[in-house]
Design an enzyme around this catalytic site. Structure first.
Site, PDB file in Angstrom:
ATOM      1  N   CYS A   8     -32.555  -0.231 -28.760  1.00  0.00           N
ATOM      2  CA  CYS A   8     -31.760   0.357 -27.677  1.00  0.00           C
ATOM      3  C   CYS A   8     -32.355   1.725 -27.341  1.00  0.00           C
ATOM      4  O   CYS A   8     -33.455   2.054 -27.797  1.00  0.00           O
ATOM      5  CB  CYS A   8     -30.272   0.437 -28.029  1.00  0.00           C
ATOM      6  SG  CYS A   8     -29.848   1.586 -29.351  1.00  0.00           S
ATOM      7  N   ARG A  14     -25.763   1.034 -30.069  1.00  0.00           N
ATOM      8  CA  ARG A  14     -25.854  -0.434 -29.953  1.00  0.00           C
ATOM      9  C   ARG A  14     -26.780  -1.090 -30.972  1.00  0.00           C
ATOM     10  O   ARG A  14     -26.390  -2.081 -31.611  1.00  0.00           O
ATOM     11  CB  ARG A  14     -26.306  -0.817 -28.526  1.00  0.00           C
ATOM     12  CG  ARG A  14     -25.275  -0.523 -27.482  1.00  0.00           C
ATOM     13  CD  ARG A  14     -25.878  -0.544 -26.100  1.00  0.00           C
ATOM     14  NE  ARG A  14     -26.875   0.505 -25.931  1.00  0.00           N
ATOM     15  CZ  ARG A  14     -27.616   0.668 -24.855  1.00  0.00           C
ATOM     16  NH1 ARG A  14     -27.491  -0.176 -23.852  1.00  0.00           N
ATOM     17  NH2 ARG A  14     -28.467   1.671 -24.781  1.00  0.00           N
ATOM     18  N   ASP A 118     -24.018   0.736 -22.478  1.00  0.00           N
ATOM     19  CA  ASP A 118     -24.229   1.771 -23.482  1.00  0.00           C
ATOM     20  C   ASP A 118     -22.911   2.513 -23.725  1.00  0.00           C
ATOM     21  O   ASP A 118     -22.446   3.258 -22.857  1.00  0.00           O
ATOM     22  CB  ASP A 118     -25.300   2.747 -22.981  1.00  0.00           C
ATOM     23  CG  ASP A 118     -25.761   3.664 -24.085  1.00  0.00           C
ATOM     24  OD1 ASP A 118     -25.016   3.836 -25.068  1.00  0.00           O
ATOM     25  OD2 ASP A 118     -26.874   4.219 -23.955  1.00  0.00           O
TER      26      ASP A 118
END
Ligand code: 4NP
Length: 147
Positions: A8, A14, A118
């Site tokens: 990520c 994440r 996100d």
């Protein structure tokens, strides 16, 4: 051994959540020895930082164990170390390609067909968690069918 690297932007929300969720899932089905699982950032923003407090809180709430995390950036030499680089959104793929220069073995994939939001920006860790679970469940089924 299948070597998985989740990718990520910051490697504090994440991708480490995905790493610990998948470690937990494969442990529950007694396949932890079949997988090596880690995660990386494409940016330098959070390097060496631990997982974000709200990401940890979400994992606590869902009873998913985790260990101390240290954010690391993806490096060109990582390409040969892993079988899959599993990205959260299109921009991660673009940035991973910039780091690797090419993806000759088609190792870079996206966890879901859609982008995974996100939560650093949305604040919605529950939605991100649910998307991660969906993607990881499907991923484990696909990888287990392969071998
Ligand atoms: P992640 O979230 O990519 O899910 O780890 C982010 C966390 C921090 C930043 C960007 C994304 N940041 O730029 O500080």
């Amino acid at each position: 051994m299948i070597r998985i690297c989740f990718v990520c932007l910051g490697n504090i929300c994440r991708s480490p959540m995905a790493e610990f969720i998948m470690k937990d899932q494969v442990k529950k089905i007694n396949l932890e020895n079949k997988y090596y699982i880690t995660s990386r950032a494409t940016s330098y923003e959070e390097i060496e930082n631990d997982m974000y407090i709200y990401a940890k809180e979400k994992l606590n709430e869902k009873n998913i164990p985790y260990t101390k995390h240290i954010s690391k950036r993806l490096e060109k030499k990582d390409y040969d170390k892993y079988d899959y680089f599993i990205c959260m959104e299109d921009s991660n793929i673009k940035n991973a390609l910039k780091i690797f220069k090419e993806d000759s073995q088609n190792k870079i994939i996206k966890l879901l067909d859609k982008d995974i939001d996100d939560p650093w920006y949305t604040g919605n860790f529950e939605k991100t968690f649910n998307d991660l679970i969906e993607g990881i469940d499907n991923l484990i089924i696909k990888l287990n069918n392969k071998s």
